[in-house]
Design a protein around this motif. Structure first.
Motif, short mmCIF file in Angstrom:
data_model
loop_
_atom_site.label_atom_id
_atom_site.label_comp_id
_atom_site.label_asym_id
_atom_site.label_seq_id
_atom_site.Cartn_x
_atom_site.Cartn_y
_atom_site.Cartn_z
N GLY A 106 -29.75 45.85 51.52
CA GLY A 106 -30.12 47.24 51.29
C GLY A 106 -30.34 48.03 52.57
N LEU A 107 -29.60 47.68 53.62
CA LEU A 107 -29.75 48.36 54.90
C LEU A 107 -28.55 49.24 55.23
N ARG A 108 -27.76 49.56 54.20
CA ARG A 108 -26.65 50.50 54.39
C ARG A 108 -26.70 51.49 53.23
N SER A 109 -26.21 52.67 53.47
CA SER A 109 -26.34 53.75 52.51
C SER A 109 -26.04 53.33 51.08
N ASP A 110 -24.95 52.57 50.91
CA ASP A 110 -24.43 52.27 49.58
C ASP A 110 -25.38 51.46 48.71
N THR A 111 -26.29 50.71 49.32
CA THR A 111 -27.18 49.86 48.53
C THR A 111 -28.65 50.12 48.85
N LEU A 112 -28.92 51.15 49.65
CA LEU A 112 -30.31 51.42 50.05
C LEU A 112 -31.18 51.69 48.82
N ALA A 113 -30.67 52.55 47.94
CA ALA A 113 -31.45 52.93 46.76
C ALA A 113 -31.65 51.75 45.81
N MET A 114 -30.70 50.82 45.83
CA MET A 114 -30.76 49.68 44.91
C MET A 114 -31.90 48.74 45.25
N PHE A 115 -32.18 48.60 46.55
CA PHE A 115 -33.11 47.56 46.97
C PHE A 115 -34.50 48.06 47.33
N HIS A 116 -34.65 49.37 47.55
CA HIS A 116 -35.94 49.84 48.02
C HIS A 116 -36.55 50.80 47.01
N ALA A 117 -37.57 50.35 46.35
CA ALA A 117 -38.24 51.13 45.30
C ALA A 117 -38.63 52.48 45.87
#
Lengths: 255, 255, 255
Positions: free
Chosen positions: C239-250
């Motif tokens: 979750g440290l790139r734009s594409d998955t940031l929202a997925m991993f960080h509440a």
């Protein structure tokens, strides 16, 4: 005999800056590449949150410094810090690792204009701040008027220059999903009277680099350049590749 | 037990030549790659005018020679010299650096047929000359008849072989802007009775390499190969990759 | 101060495996890259029949082992051995070079289901077997029902996991010729009750990696990753790139 290397503009350069995108090169490869390309590279961005994954961050920064190349982290790392409520900790972490530059963006998460401007102002006290405008979402089309307003506001808040979003792929921000450049957007930004030398264009693809060199000149600031494309970009800047040969050498008429 | 490496054709090779495109690799990376790939690489082209930008040209040439790989500069460097009126100086510069090969093209600037043929003849006295036909302008579609005539004239003037333009991207010259190969053009060139072994096809993309190997054979001469694609190309030439497995191994029927 | 590296999952990993595709990297470059990326790389596949072309196979295997990275040859090498009638010799050759893993596929040549299952069973006595389903022919569209049946049969015959074909390009097997993912196919495979952790998805392109991480989770097994993309993929998993940031960080809401 006069035929030979044309001299380029020496570093440090205010304009005509080339910023590469480092997404985790091997350190020996990096050192080896910079032995060739460092004269043409002003800054390396360690993409998005990659700095938190690399096992060798401090040694990597040393390699860049030994070649007189500035370094900053991607704007997404700021957004990550913002999202988890650790902006102060991020600032401390940057200082601890000796970063002089920081990128402040809101391309992924929603950050209010006021909060973004406040962050730029706060970081500008200790860092050279690059702010970034444009969304990383390929489906989000932000109006030119909003780009212009954001650029002006962010320069006013203390950003040393403003980056126009293009991602690694050249398919978002100042580009359409298809990779086509939003040329009308760029025209409006320039017509609004913004100094192009205060802008940094993310232009990973050659056709976009060519377009911007033709539009703005050899001294346009370009970013998100793949490390192995730094030398080819320099040949474009000097009129030593087909696409810009006619532009720089009087008497050359293109086919 | 017989399973094991199939032997390839040793260098120097008259046919089946693989020419890589060097646009400024790090020198250690180059040496490291050639330790693996040199048996499959006949020549490296230092693309367009890159030779005038590299800080390490002579050491780079030494690396190539230590791996028995020929080197030449891109045709655009000749066109640059022509445009600035320094063709004689270019020839002296090539000799000074020990080049044995030269590429003569007119893919970017207008050079009269007679002048191009005269240049080929003059350089052929001192160098192995590769001439190149086809425009670098993706919108310029030159007729097959003109390609055939140019190839015949340039071989007649002393070119050791003629390169068919494809650029780094495979989207100009013998390719359409879309990347589609102009197969009718190639058919006409071959039907005109030109020996395909006197031709060098710029084929940076795998699908084009596969097409040409199927059309002409494993010993087709291919150029503008990215350095890291030299080994994969060799597997295509030997029938060790899906795309050519059925072609080279009797009894194999493709899906 | 808490801001800093997020810890990843240590090797050896049962899930969330990243398999890179080696098509002939220089050995120093490989060693240099793995000094950065080895914690995120579980296995390297030496693509198709490249192992028979490389002059340095045994030293290459040593480099991988020194970084705790497993190695196997491409399925095409099995198909080549099958086609020339040297399957037993291939098995001996694998043992001689110390391979512990093998890939059994029929993506290029016709191999009867029974014969493929028999091969899986035989190799499984001595090796960890990855079997592969899907054709390398971009024009061959195999029905989801046949994919499901093949996967189930091959796991039953002793394959430790089953690879879903994607090639180096992401344009065949589980992808359409256009690069579009056959999402309906993947849905049917998962709805058939197959454990996704027994599957390995060939996903060379970032957009496909993002899709699969969002669909299955950070611990999806992904293969045919270009070596230089192993670190970027790890940033997607964390979750440290734009594409998955929202997925991993509440609390992060994407634009």
């Amino acid at each position: 005999m006069t035929f030979g290397p044309a001299s380029g503009v020496p570093k440090p350069r205010a304009h005509g800056r080339t910023n590469i995108l480092d997404k985790g090169l091997g350190l020996a490869a990096l050192d080896d590449l910079l032995a060739v390309a460092a004269p043409f590279v002003d800054l390396a961005k360690i993409g998005w949150g990659t700095s938190l994954v690399l096992p060798d961050l401090d040694r990597r920064l040393d390699v860049y410094r030994s070649h007189d190349v500035d370094v900053c982290c991607g704007g997404t790392l700021f957004e990550y810090a913002y999202a988890i409520g650790e902006v102060d900790e991020y600032r401390a972490w940057l200082r601890e690792h000796g970063f002089d530059h920081v990128e402040i963006s809101n391309g992924t998460i929603d950050i209010d204009t006021e909060q973004k401007l406040a962050a730029i102002e706060q970081f500008a006290a200790d860092f050279t701040v690059f702010s970034e405008v444009g969304s990383k979402d390929a489906d989000a089309i932000v109006s030119p008027a909003r780009w212009v307003r954001s650029i002006q506001q962010e320069l006013g808040a203390g950003a040393s220059s403003v980056i126009l979003e293009g991602r690694e792929s050249g398919t978002a921000g100042m580009y359409r999903k298809s990779g086509e450049m939003r040329t009308g957007l760029i025209d409006e930004v320039l017509e609004a009277g913004i100094d192009p030398h205060q802008l940094v264009f993310e232009a990973p693809l050659k056709q976009h680099q060519v377009y911007l060199i033709r539009l703005i000149g050899a001294d346009v600031n370009l970013a998100n350049i793949a490390p192995e494309e730094a030398v080819p970009l320099e040949t474009l800047r000097r009129g030593l590749r087909s696409d810009t040969l006619a532009m720089f050498h009087a008497g050359v008429s293109a086919d």
